[in-house]
Design an enzyme around this catalytic site. Sequence first.
Site, PDB file in Angstrom:
ATOM      1  N   GLU A  23      34.469  41.467  55.608  1.00 10.34           N
ATOM      2  CA  GLU A  23      34.348  41.830  57.010  1.00 10.34           C
ATOM      3  C   GLU A  23      35.661  41.494  57.717  1.00 10.34           C
ATOM      4  OE1 GLU A  23      31.241  39.924  59.282  1.00 10.34           O
ATOM      5  OE2 GLU A  23      31.521  41.304  60.933  1.00 10.34           O
ATOM      6  N   ALA A  59      31.929  31.290  58.435  1.00  3.76           N
ATOM      7  CA  ALA A  59      31.166  31.668  57.254  1.00  3.76           C
ATOM      8  C   ALA A  59      30.911  33.167  57.294  1.00  3.76           C
ATOM      9  CB  ALA A  59      29.836  30.925  57.209  1.00  3.76           C
ATOM     10  N   HIS A  75      22.731  30.738  61.330  1.00  7.71           N
ATOM     11  CA  HIS A  75      23.377  31.977  61.774  1.00  7.71           C
ATOM     12  C   HIS A  75      23.525  32.975  60.613  1.00  7.71           C
ATOM     13  CE1 HIS A  75      26.275  34.267  64.333  1.00  7.71           C
ATOM     14  NE2 HIS A  75      26.779  34.594  63.156  1.00  7.71           N
ATOM     15  N   GLU A  76      24.127  32.526  59.525  1.00  7.90           N
ATOM     16  CA  GLU A  76      24.381  33.450  58.409  1.00  7.90           C
ATOM     17  C   GLU A  76      23.066  33.898  57.775  1.00  7.90           C
ATOM     18  OE1 GLU A  76      27.307  34.430  58.562  1.00  7.90           O
ATOM     19  OE2 GLU A  76      28.129  32.704  59.638  1.00  7.90           O
TER      20      GLU A  76
END
Length: 877
Positions: A127, A267, A302-303
Amino acid sequence: MQDAQPKTMYLKDYRVPDYLVDSTDLHFELEPKATLVKSRLEIRRNPEAGQGLPPLLLNGIDLELLSIAIDGSILSSISYQETPEGLSVSIDKPEFILEIHNRINPEDNTSLEGLYLSNDMYCTQCEAEGFRKITFYPDRPDVMSKFTTTIMAPADYPVLLSNGNEVDRGYCDDGRHFVTWEDPFAKPAYLFALVAGDLEHVDDSFTTVSGREVKLQIFTEDKNIGKCDHAMQSLKKAMRWDEEVYGREYDLDIFMVVAVDHFNMGAMENKGLNIFNSACVLASPETATDSAFQRIESIIGHEYFHNWSGNRVTCRDWFQLSLKEGFTVFRDAEFSADLNSRAVKRIEDVSLLRTSQFSEDAGPMAHPIRPDSYMEISNFYTLTVYEKGAEVVRMIHTILGSEGFRKGSDLYFERHDGCAVTCEDFIAAMEDANQVDLSQFRRWYSQAGTPELNVTDHYDGSLDVYQLKVRQFCPATPEQDEKLPFHIPLKVGLLGSNGADMALDEAGATQCVLEVTEREQTFEFKGIKEQPLLSLLRGFSAPVKVRHNYSREQLLFLMSNDSDTFNRWDASQRLAFTALDQLQDAYRQGRNLQLPPEMIAAYRDILIDRELDPALAAEILQLPSEQLIAEESESIDADAIFTARHFARETLANALVPELKERYIELSTEKSYSPNAKDISERRLKNVCLEYLCITKSTEALGFAQRQFEAASNMTDKAAALSALINYADDQQADQAIKQFYELWREDTQVIELWLALQSSSSTRGTLENIKALMQHSAFEMKNPNKVRAVIGGFANRNFSQFHKSDGSGFEFVAEQVITLDKLNPQIAARLVIPITRWKKYAGKLAEKMKAALLRVADSGELSKDVFEVVSKGLKN
Ligand code: TRP
Ligand code: ZN
């Protein structure tokens, strides 16, 4: 600055892809300097893209093309063209197999995008646009494909990982081995991941609501294997929370997390194989601070949450980044709030937003949470897209209520599962599930800038009517001079003279959400029996600045009585700002500095209040940071800010010694470490007391610090003591502590990063001379972003007085480092240059010096797209 200007991409130019990739079969033969990549793609004309067979566009950067074939026949060089982006291939049939062989050089890849090496471990970061550094591919998130990946490597890389499930493994004749992975879910290339190395792992498992067992694994280098437990516990909590709060279940048989030392961000949510910056996953009580424990919990969450908000439902294009990031930050913030102290979490998040996002919104890079254009998308992984994006989602939650919001998110996931969608689709799902109209609310997605609310009130005792007049205004931002009014949920309460909330309606509600939609609007409360005290923007219900003419007495009253904890803290902030402003004025006018006695008294009350959450007391006592005061200033006078804040803290410290000492001693109990909210909160107040005591530089206080430094068995207390010694002890005592700490922890990367950061951000020890010396230390590494952030970032972002030295040396230094770094890692260089792009906000000479430093970067020769974009926007009028 540069001959060819990088191309600007526009949201309005979006077109669906010409070709779709039904399957992607990848084959890697890993070699540090010459990794061979073979890809086999099943490609088909996109029926939605129109007629004819246009050329197939593939992205590719720094790739050595070896061969390209369609349906088994090698293409001659007339059938394809190299373009600035990659390749353009002539196509003569609507469906075909494309096979490409290419070579890449992971060892020399210092950009940390694509495939690279970190301490002899292969890893990837794709990304946003890193996959094109691995192979030629339509590298855009609306091209979703099923991936199969085979990794072949020498035997000294025993662990070979990729997305999905392992389906095959074996040995080759030459002693190498291979593993094949298959990901059953179609995904964009940015979610691809590969890891190879000599890694250890910790295993656990999780049983989902529907009874499926999922294997959980965390991979690290051998030396860190004892630091995985907290992340594993956090992961299991996150998996349960997403089932309970959003009804989202995990979808693969295995979930893997890998820790790497060289990483540009926190991350990455690659499908089934999250890759983490070591600093955001590894922790033990002896080596990690409370804030590291909390950071890990929230980033693991979050991830993990991205598996639904990002992966199962992904972004159509990168302008939609906030679709996944804003929503996922909101999700992780609620997760942390549910597990810890909700009020403290809110205060921390709002402080970050006000300090850093508000200044981004007021600076040259200001953009809406859904930008209209970009040169380099990496520059748009910003506080605006993430944190303000989360605030926008939170406002939808506030407007719809939690049940309505859940109906909306259920509909969103159901409608768009397996698709690449837009922010518009998210809002539409929220509307459709609740039969509401969010047309005006959509402006939060397209307009940049921080709106300001001016609130005046009027009480009519004869009619028992209380009136609020609200005016909204949003300052101009680059390319957006005029703003239309926002739809702002303004949560308010009214306090009676007894300090309790008044009833606002017959039902007895004690707070309400006013829907502000006009430039100027009046709200009325009836049946109000006495002059109320207004509690505004409770819980920070919208990312705005609110102005209201509070008197000092009113703020003191709110501080001790507001039923909304967030607003009690906020009242203390308003009070502190007023006092700090007056101190700045006095300093500029050469008058004697004085802190109002009521303010000292209020702070004493906070300090001795045993009923108050210690974390809240700590937050209040700390005073707004210099960076926040700067953000709030019309024109930044760095000297006045530093002097005023320092004076206020010194005055409070000297006035409150007995209370500080009592509280410090009371909170200094020996107990075994646990990162739970209560203990964290007590450690926090204790260490704020220690810092204040050390500001007085008394032998007794520094003795406390020295003793705590030597005796502490957890890193929170040890680092706090070290910090106090670094900042307030004499050179000899400070030097000795710095050295001792280093000798003790020299083998621990995470601790050494902390050690570097404490020095670089110290207003006394973080002189330019010392920063340069730190960069010569063997612990420093220019190719490691964490080290760069710790030393150079710490100096530029957290060392207000040294960075803003009036001779401009701090700015010059940052400019030099940006120029060096840009050759190694453009993403990190582009972040580091930001502090010197804010020159317009500064007063006099400092603005000139800062601009000169920025010009120096601009004129330094060829720049990356990343740095070019930030610098050129920073220089625009
Ligand atoms: N999607 C990642 C997140 O969870 C962001 C990210 C990780 C990233 N690494 C990156 C973005 C490198 C750009 C470049 O927030
Ligand atoms: Zn994210």
